[in-house]
Design an enzyme around this catalytic site. Sequence first.
Site: not given
Ligand SMILES: NC(=O)c1ccc[n+]([C@@H]2O[C@H](COP(=O)([O-])OP(=O)(O)OC[C@H]3O[C@@H](n4cnc5c(N)ncnc54)[C@H](O)[C@@H]3O)[C@@H](O)[C@H]2O)c1
Length: 244
Positions: A152, A154-155
């Site tokens: 994660y 790294a991405s």
């Molecule tokens: N929640 C946190 O604390 C946090 C912190 C830092 C970064 N982020 C980043 O923010 C972004 C959103 O995170 P979130 O907390 O809302 O997570 P979440 O899991 O609630 O939502 C992730 C979204 O990505 C979609 N998704 C996942 N795999 C997919 C695929 N193969 N094809 C299409 N859509 C796909 C899901 O359907 C969902 O809508 C992510 O990139 C996450 O890495 C979140």
Amino acid sequence: MRLENKKALVTGASRGIGRAVAELFAVRGAEVWGLGTGEPPDLAGRIAAAGGKLHWISLDLSVLETVEETIKKALEESEGFDILVNNAGITRDNLAFRMDLEDFRSVLDINLTAAFLAARTLGRWMIKKRAGSIINMSSVVGLHGNGGQANYAASKAGLIGLTKSLAREWAPRNVRVNAVAPGFIDTGMTESLPAAVREKMLEQIPLKRLGKAQDVAETVLFLASDSSAYITGQVFAVDGGMFI
Ligand SMILES: NC(=O)c1ccc[n+]([C@@H]2O[C@H](COP(=O)([O-])OP(=O)(O)OC[C@H]3O[C@@H](n4cnc5c(N)ncnc54)[C@H](O)[C@@H]3O)[C@@H](O)[C@H]2O)c1
């Protein structure tokens, strides 16, 4: 900040941060295309209630071969996007020695490679139009690393490199590319963490609360809007001061 007459594509819009971004964009006047594996049953209704319209693109971003083609189709139907939010992301946490190659690859595919493909597809159009704003959803983990999240982190670090490189390539054509690095945000991604881990994280946040999806969405709105017209290639931490 308004987004009148702007069209935005938001990936991972079914829940969490992406959903908050889609709703906020619609409230501020944008026409929104949400992208995800399944359309959330109540989002279109909420956006309609705010006076907007939600278009939905069903796409599994892990199937990389289909990403460019599907987004191209959406581009034709929409007649062009002004804003792209590469928000979709997954975690497959494990200690490095126990991490399967498949878990490493799938996180890189969805979080980074799919974002690159989406940016390149819409970037071509934006460059021709000499306008556009792309926002990549990174993470504080991409800036600082985290044990158990080598894939994660790294991405998310890769997204920062992608952001800065595309920003340099496309700035002469007035296409801006920025990243947001959320800290610990209260969404589906973090709710399954054990209570003890959440408590420990809270201790490290000077603002003494978890972030809300809305907190991140407000920063994305700023970067999408003309209010940030002179900002490109930057990473905005939305982390309650975790890494001051
Ligand atoms: N929640 C946190 O604390 C946090 C912190 C830092 C970064 N982020 C980043 O923010 C972004 C959103 O995170 P979130 O907390 O809302 O997570 P979440 O899991 O609630 O939502 C992730 C979204 O990505 C979609 N998704 C996942 N795999 C997919 C695929 N193969 N094809 C299409 N859509 C796909 C899901 O359907 C969902 O809508 C992510 O990139 C996450 O890495 C979140």
